[in-house]
Design an enzyme around this catalytic site. Structure first.
Site, mmCIF file in Angstrom:
data_model
loop_
_atom_site.group_PDB
_atom_site.id
_atom_site.type_symbol
_atom_site.label_atom_id
_atom_site.label_comp_id
_atom_site.label_asym_id
_atom_site.label_seq_id
_atom_site.Cartn_x
_atom_site.Cartn_y
_atom_site.Cartn_z
ATOM 1 C CG ASP A 1 -49.865 -101.932 11.591
ATOM 2 O OD1 ASP A 1 -50.537 -101.786 10.472
ATOM 3 O OD2 ASP A 1 -48.635 -102.220 11.523
ATOM 4 N N GLY B 1 -49.415 -92.776 5.506
ATOM 5 C CA GLY B 1 -50.532 -93.317 6.450
ATOM 6 C C GLY B 1 -50.850 -94.843 6.295
ATOM 7 C CB VAL B 2 -53.798 -96.939 6.737
ATOM 8 C CG1 VAL B 2 -54.769 -96.514 5.549
ATOM 9 C CG2 VAL B 2 -53.960 -98.504 6.990
ATOM 10 C CG ASP B 3 -51.861 -96.186 -0.027
ATOM 11 O OD1 ASP B 3 -51.585 -97.268 -0.130
ATOM 12 O OD2 ASP B 3 -51.994 -95.378 -0.774
ATOM 13 C CB SER C 1 -61.770 -89.800 4.061
ATOM 14 O OG SER C 1 -61.930 -90.392 2.855
ATOM 15 C CB THR C 2 -60.412 -90.099 9.556
ATOM 16 O OG1 THR C 2 -59.822 -91.211 9.944
ATOM 17 C CG2 THR C 2 -61.936 -90.559 9.391
HETATM 18 N N1 AR6 Z 1 -53.267 -99.384 10.739
HETATM 19 C C1 AR6 Z 1 -54.575 -98.824 10.873
HETATM 20 N N2 AR6 Z 1 -55.029 -97.457 10.841
HETATM 21 C C2 AR6 Z 1 -54.143 -96.554 10.364
HETATM 22 C C3 AR6 Z 1 -52.747 -97.180 10.154
HETATM 23 C C4 AR6 Z 1 -52.290 -98.503 10.350
HETATM 24 N N3 AR6 Z 1 -51.070 -98.950 10.011
HETATM 25 N N4 AR6 Z 1 -51.939 -95.862 9.866
HETATM 26 C C5 AR6 Z 1 -52.884 -94.843 9.729
HETATM 27 N N5 AR6 Z 1 -53.859 -95.371 10.156
HETATM 28 P P1 AR6 Z 1 -54.827 -91.947 6.109
HETATM 29 P P2 AR6 Z 1 -56.607 -90.784 4.245
HETATM 30 C C6 AR6 Z 1 -55.324 -94.282 10.272
HETATM 31 O O1 AR6 Z 1 -53.959 -90.747 6.052
HETATM 32 O O2 AR6 Z 1 -57.315 -89.956 5.216
HETATM 33 C C7 AR6 Z 1 -52.380 -91.706 2.012
HETATM 34 O O3 AR6 Z 1 -51.002 -91.003 1.596
HETATM 35 C C8 AR6 Z 1 -54.956 -93.094 10.590
HETATM 36 O O4 AR6 Z 1 -54.843 -92.733 11.937
HETATM 37 O O5 AR6 Z 1 -53.934 -93.180 6.156
HETATM 38 O O6 AR6 Z 1 -57.889 -91.775 3.626
HETATM 39 C C9 AR6 Z 1 -52.976 -92.230 0.699
HETATM 40 O O7 AR6 Z 1 -52.070 -92.744 -0.449
HETATM 41 C C10 AR6 Z 1 -56.553 -92.605 9.876
HETATM 42 O O8 AR6 Z 1 -57.248 -92.592 11.166
HETATM 43 O O9 AR6 Z 1 -55.763 -91.934 4.886
HETATM 44 C C11 AR6 Z 1 -53.833 -91.163 0.046
HETATM 45 O O10 AR6 Z 1 -53.022 -90.036 -0.617
HETATM 46 C C12 AR6 Z 1 -56.922 -93.650 8.933
HETATM 47 O O11 AR6 Z 1 -55.935 -94.613 9.045
HETATM 48 C C13 AR6 Z 1 -54.236 -90.422 1.557
HETATM 49 O O12 AR6 Z 1 -53.207 -90.744 2.545
HETATM 50 C C14 AR6 Z 1 -56.559 -93.061 7.712
HETATM 51 O O13 AR6 Z 1 -55.670 -91.942 7.448
HETATM 52 C C15 AR6 Z 1 -55.617 -90.965 2.149
HETATM 53 O O14 AR6 Z 1 -55.962 -90.307 3.155
#
Ligand code: AR6
Length: 177
Positions: A11, A33-35, A122-123
């Site tokens: 995390d 997600g991470v956001d 973005s992944t």
């Molecule tokens: N720590 C590290 N990596 C993480 C965590 C964490 N706590 N949680 C998820 N990931 P995503 P995007 C990874 O979907 O594709 C949001 O709603 C996850 O496994 O978070 O850029 C935003 O508000 C993946 O590999 O971001 C936007 O609307 C990576 O982080 C949209 O999602 C990115 O996944 C952005 O989508």
């Protein structure tokens, strides 16, 4: 150069670094997600700062990034980077993803920070193919480190084993070039 890039699994909010990069969306108003994880850990102060930036400057388009404080996080700052939504690769996604990483690194450097952690922008929800995204991330970071004094150390934080393996393999391969 090699020692300035690390791969970590877990995390991103738990990592001890000066700057955590968020994979945000153009509204900067949080999401999943991470956001979601970053806003939950940072608390309402982070969202308030994002809201203020948005009121002053409007949306943050794909490829761009903004910097805020870090609320309740142990980090000193959060960079909110907006990556592209994957649409098959013909809509400039590569350039936008590279630009999101480059602009994030520039903010870290301009603000005098030494350490930064990136998620795989973005992944997740946005569907960018992982190997292609990792290659871009690594290329941009390597080039930036060659040409700037700061940051001194960049962490790629992977949320699962598959991505960790991918980054480690890529890092090892390209180190030999
Ligand atoms: N720590 C590290 N990596 C993480 C965590 C964490 N706590 N949680 C998820 N990931 P995503 P995007 C990874 O979907 O594709 C949001 O709603 C996850 O496994 O978070 O850029 C935003 O508000 C993946 O590999 O971001 C936007 O609307 C990576 O982080 C949209 O999602 C990115 O996944 C952005 O989508």
């Amino acid at each position: 150069m090699q020692q300035r890039i690390s791969v970590a699994e877990g995390d991103i909010t738990r990592l001890r670094v000066e700057v955590i990069v968020n994979a945000a969306n153009r509204s900067l108003m949080g999401g999943g997600g991470v956001d979601g994880a970053i806003h939950r850990a940072a608390g309402p102060a982070l969202l308030a700062e994002c809201r203020e930036i948005r009121q002053r400057h409007g949306d943050c388009p794909p490829g761009e990034a903004v910097i805020t404080g870090a609320g309740a996080l142990a980090a000193k700052a959060v960079v909110h980077a907006v990556g592209p939504v994957w649409q098959g690769g013909g809509k400039g996604e590569q350039a936008l993803l590279a630009s999101a990483y480059r602009n994030s690194l520039q903010l870290v450097s301009d603000n005098g920070f030494h350490t930064v952690a990136f998620p795989a922008i973005s992944t997740g929800a946005w569907g960018y193919p992982r190997p292609a995204a990792a290659e871009i991330a690594l290329n941009v970071v390597r080039h930036f480190l060659r040409t700037h004094r700061l940051p001194q150390h960049v962490y790629f934080v992977c949320y699962d084993e598959e991505n960790t393996r991918l980054y480690r393999r890529l890092l090892a391969q390209t180190a030999e070039e």
